[in-house]
Design a protein around this motif. Structure first.
Motif, PDB file in Angstrom:
ATOM      1  N   SER A 305      18.759   2.345  30.058  1.00  0.00           N
ATOM      2  CA  SER A 305      18.300   3.711  30.296  1.00  0.00           C
ATOM      3  C   SER A 305      16.916   3.968  29.701  1.00  0.00           C
ATOM      4  CB  SER A 305      19.318   4.731  29.787  1.00  0.00           C
ATOM      5  OG  SER A 305      19.749   4.388  28.506  1.00  0.00           O
ATOM      6  N   ASP A 306      16.538   3.223  28.684  1.00  0.00           N
ATOM      7  CA  ASP A 306      15.199   3.441  28.124  1.00  0.00           C
ATOM      8  C   ASP A 306      14.846   2.289  27.192  1.00  0.00           C
ATOM      9  OD1 ASP A 306      12.792   4.655  27.692  1.00  0.00           O
ATOM     10  OD2 ASP A 306      13.587   6.393  26.612  1.00  0.00           O
ATOM     11  N   ILE A 349      12.365  -7.435  33.368  1.00  0.00           N
ATOM     12  CA  ILE A 349      13.228  -6.273  33.152  1.00  0.00           C
ATOM     13  C   ILE A 349      12.479  -4.953  33.337  1.00  0.00           C
ATOM     14  CG2 ILE A 349      14.718  -5.140  31.442  1.00  0.00           C
ATOM     15  CD1 ILE A 349      14.961  -7.988  30.139  1.00  0.00           C
ATOM     16  N   LYS A 350      13.128  -4.000  34.020  1.00  0.00           N
ATOM     17  CA  LYS A 350      12.562  -2.654  34.179  1.00  0.00           C
ATOM     18  C   LYS A 350      13.575  -1.601  33.727  1.00  0.00           C
ATOM     19  CE  LYS A 350       9.552  -3.568  38.108  1.00  0.00           C
ATOM     20  NZ  LYS A 350       9.217  -3.150  39.478  1.00  0.00           N
ATOM     21  N   ILE A 351      13.059  -0.435  33.359  1.00  0.00           N
ATOM     22  CA  ILE A 351      13.947   0.669  32.987  1.00  0.00           C
ATOM     23  C   ILE A 351      14.683   1.141  34.244  1.00  0.00           C
ATOM     24  CG2 ILE A 351      14.019   3.065  32.155  1.00  0.00           C
ATOM     25  CD1 ILE A 351      11.552   2.264  30.400  1.00  0.00           C
ATOM     26  N   GLU A 380      13.111   2.360  39.569  1.00  0.00           N
ATOM     27  CA  GLU A 380      12.958   1.689  38.272  1.00  0.00           C
ATOM     28  C   GLU A 380      11.519   1.805  37.785  1.00  0.00           C
ATOM     29  OE1 GLU A 380      14.152   0.272  41.025  1.00  0.00           O
ATOM     30  OE2 GLU A 380      16.293   0.224  40.577  1.00  0.00           O
ATOM     31  N   GLN A 381      11.396   1.802  36.447  1.00  0.00           N
ATOM     32  CA  GLN A 381      10.040   1.924  35.890  1.00  0.00           C
ATOM     33  C   GLN A 381       9.656   0.710  35.071  1.00  0.00           C
ATOM     34  OE1 GLN A 381      10.230   5.371  33.381  1.00  0.00           O
ATOM     35  NE2 GLN A 381      11.246   6.531  35.012  1.00  0.00           N
ATOM     36  N   GLU A 382       8.378   0.376  35.157  1.00  0.00           N
ATOM     37  CA  GLU A 382       7.860  -0.709  34.327  1.00  0.00           C
ATOM     38  C   GLU A 382       8.033  -0.340  32.852  1.00  0.00           C
ATOM     39  OE1 GLU A 382       6.575  -3.580  35.175  1.00  0.00           O
ATOM     40  OE2 GLU A 382       6.526  -3.213  37.363  1.00  0.00           O
TER      41      GLU A 382
END
Ligand SMILES: NC(=O)c1ccc[n+]([C@@H]2O[C@H](COP(=O)([O-])OP(=O)(O)OC[C@H]3O[C@@H](n4cnc5c(N)ncnc54)[C@H](O)[C@@H]3O)[C@@H](O)[C@H]2O)c1
Ligand SMILES: [Zn+2]
Length: 663
Positions: A305-306, A349-351, A380-382
């Motif tokens: 999640s973060d 891996i991404k958030i 998804e975020q970098e």
């Protein structure tokens, strides 16, 4: 690298990993450790003449030093390990027609409980397998499942595993949010280390029996029923007569491992018949009639999640994964480590990703990878590494191949707290009565900034905090007082100097530095003259210790000893040293002829060093003497003959040690 060097490297690594593991803070997962042992075993099988001495594969556990040492009636061994069904089949083939019990391999610590004429006489930990710690008092007060009496004549010895149930563990942590236990196994080990049962009240253990010796022999030969008749809860044993049935039970145990109230790390197969088990005998470090099937580290999937960036004691900024809660390896995991930016990049891996989380033994859970990148939704975020310190805003610097990030601001608040916690840790000043949460609170309110501030705390100041009562305040102060004896080696560890390891601290003591001030005075040139200390470590030491000078003065003023302690010094060679100038190799098991007690190898080595000997690990042309104890391997003797090395039995050395006043 040739086989000899590789063998030595593996043996050394095992010693380091075991040391960390048995002190409660393993640095690698069990599977990784087992792989090192397997490689060493393979190499030694192929090159028996290169067997390391001492051979870590022939040693178990860690020396007992906490309570009174007690010698076991027969060694408490390790177990042969298996990970494949073929190995289970091979075990059955070794014992045709013999029934086998399959039971969980509980992850606690093993105890030997001895009854004499029906009364509980003593309970002893495994220790180094030969000698353990007397924990009778603690066991009586804290362990369920060990009856005070059994209905049997003569001598009865029951062996089994003491574990902290997961439910006990969870309840304890709910009641003690400021000083939580790390995990059930660690908690069980810590409980039996306590000097006084009162200090570990509420930390009850449960005992599950799996082994039994009786004198005179009891008529009951089936292990499980014999234990039950005596009033013990046996480990959950299922009887099998062939390998397929056993494999099925192993699979069931692995599937149930999350629902059970105890941690387990595998299944144990063992001959069901006590006589057959005894007749099968033992190898150097394991019984032939048993086999441990180890489960792979547990992996679960969950959503990342973060990612938050955590500031460590040396200013290292490490990425920590925040996860949707997932139950893995016996606990609910919400945080896991991501190591560094390179690992994040390599694992892609991404958030928002569904990730694999692995947890094995006591090791901090880590994100092993992304489950299936093709299932991404695009939301998804970098993961973007910070450019400034999340605690103090100082610009970060990158170091090394894995591009680790560092905050170099020495007054960074997050680093301050981490350093205080580190000063109080067991490897350093060991202020064990004040937990991390309290250190953080005391730092927040301005009472703690430097290690020296611990020594200005008073009972009255502590009592102003709502949740600190008379008793705990007194304990905290007492613990701080004791830590004044920290000494050079542990103080150096406690100051958390970048690049200076525990080994660096030990080497400086052995090299003759008498105090922390001596180390500063030596300068970079003086430090690189010490074996195994390079220019980077030396510069870091000088830079930071110079900066810390005012702090060293404050510690001195507070009565904290920064001088080297006797135990950290090289041995003083006695006058008229009987082994002066000799290069000596020691082999076999050593015992003191005066008491008949087994003497650990490092202890005997130190005695020989005091007698002037230089200790070598294997026989070569430059060896002067081979000292032999009991059970000596043939390879060493053959080599001694080849190089015409004098072979001396240990019984001839002791009188010389005694005459020189060394013992
Ligand atoms: N991660 C690391 O750095 C590291 C370092 C050292 C050791 N280790 C791990 O510790 C273990 C070392 O081996 P070991 O000799 O301590 O233990 P082991 O794995 O060889 O097994 C022997 C122990 O298993 C326990 N046990 C539990 N249930 C049992 C049952 N039903 N029957 C018999 N025994 C049972 C007993 O306490 C016994 O002493 C390995 O699992 C290894 O992976 C890990
Ligand atoms: Zn900072």
């Amino acid at each position: 690298m040739n086989a000899r060097e590789r063998i030595q490297e593996l043996a050394d690594r095992i010693v380091v990993l075991r040391d960390a593991y048995y002190r409660g803070s393993p640095t690698v997962a069990d599977a990784e450790y087992d792989a090192v042992e397997d490689e060493l075993r393979g190499l030694v099988e192929a090159n028996p003449e290169l067997a390391p001495d001492p051979n870590p594969l022939e040693q178990v556990g860690a020396p007992a030093v906490l309570h009174a040492p007690i010698r076991h009636s027969r060694p408490m061994l390790s177990l042969e390990k298996a990970t494949k069904p073929e190995q289970v089949a091979a075990f059955f083939e070794r014992f045709p027609g013999q029934p086998v019990v399959v039971m969980p391999k509980l992850d606690g610590l093993s105890l030997a409980v001895v009854y004499e004429n029906g009364r509980l006489a003593r309970a002893v930990t495994r220790g180094d397998g030969t000698t353990g710690d007397d924990v009778t008092k603690l066991v009586r007060a804290l362990t369920d499942g060990i009856p005070a009496r059994v209905d049997a004549p003569g001598r009865v010895e029951v062996r089994g595993e003491a574990v902290m149930l997961r439910s006990t563990f969870a309840a304890y942590n709910t009641d003690h949010p400021d000083k939580p236990l790390i995990n059930p196994r660690n908690a069980a080990a810590g409980t039996l280390r306590a000097k006084d049962p009162a200090t570990v009240a509420g930390r009850n253990l449960r005992f599950f029996a799996f082994d039994l010796y009786t004198e005179p022999d009891s008529a009951e030969t089936d292990l499980g029923s014999a234990l039950q008749t005596l009033g013990f809860t046996a480990a959950d044993m299922r009887r099998c007569t062939d390998a397929e049935a056993a494999q099925a039970v192993i699979t069931t145990i692995e599937q149930q491992r999350n629902e059970l109230d105890y941690d387990l790390d595998g299944a144990v197969l063992r001959l069901a018949d006590r006589d057959a088990y005894a007749a099968a005998g033992t190898r150097s470090s394991s019984p032939r009639g048993a086999l441990a099937f180890k489960f792979a580290a547990e992996e679960k999937t969950t959503v990342l999640s973060d990612v938050v960036w955590d500031v460590g004691k040396t200013g290292k900024i490490a990425p920590v994964a925040w996860l949707e809660p997932v139950f893995v390896g016996g606990t609910t995991v919400t945080r896991a480590t991501l190591a560094n930016q390179e690992v994040i990049r390599a694992r892609g891996i991404k958030i928002g990703d569904t990730v694999l989380v692995r947890r094995a033994g006591d090791v901090i859970p880590f994100v092993a990878g992304v489950l299936d990148a093709s299932k991404r939704t695009g939301a998804e975020q970098e993961i973007v590494p910070p450019t400034v310190c999340p605690s103090c805003g100082h610009p970060l610097t990158e170091q090394g191949n894995s591009r680790e990030l560092f905050c170099t601001n020495v007054s960074c608040p997050a680093q301050t707290v981490r350093r205080l916690i580190h000063w109080a840790s067991r490897a350093a000043a060991d202020i064990d009565a004040i937990g991390g949460v309290w250190i953080e609170r005391l730092a927040e309110t301005g009472l703690l900034e430097h290690p020296s501030d611990f020594y200005g705390l008073t009972k009255e100041t502590l009592l102003e905090y709502d949740r600190i009562g008379e008793v705990s305040a007194a304990r905290m102060i007492e613990s701080i007082d004791r830590s004044r004896q920290v000494g050079l080696r542990r103080a150096l560890i406690g100051l958390a100097i970048p690049m200076a390891s525990e080994g660096t601290a030990a080497r400086l003591c052995r090299a003759g530095f008498g105090s922390l001030e001596d180390v500063v005075e030596a300068g970079v040139d003086g430090l690189v003259a010490v074996e195994d200390i390079g220019p980077k470590v030396a510069s870091s030491l000088i830079e930071h210790l110079t900066r810390l000078r005012p702090e060293l003065e404050r510690l001195r003023e507070a009565g904290v000893s920064l001088d080297v302690r006797e135990e950290d010094l090289p041995p003083v060679v006695a006058a008229g040293a009987p082994l002066a100038g000799k290069t000596v190799v020691i082999t076999g098991s050593i015992s003191d002829p005066r008491s008949g007690e087994k003497v650990p190898r490092p202890t005997f080595q130190r005695l020989c060093e005091k007698a002037g000997a230089a200790i070598a690990s294997s026989v070569s042309a430059s060896t002067d003497m081979l000292i032999t104890g009991a059970d000596v391997g043939a390879a060493k003797l053959t080599k001694a003959e080849k190089f015409e090395v004098e072979v001396v039995d240990q019984s001839e050395i002791w009188p010389q040690l005694i005459a020189a006043g060394i013992v």
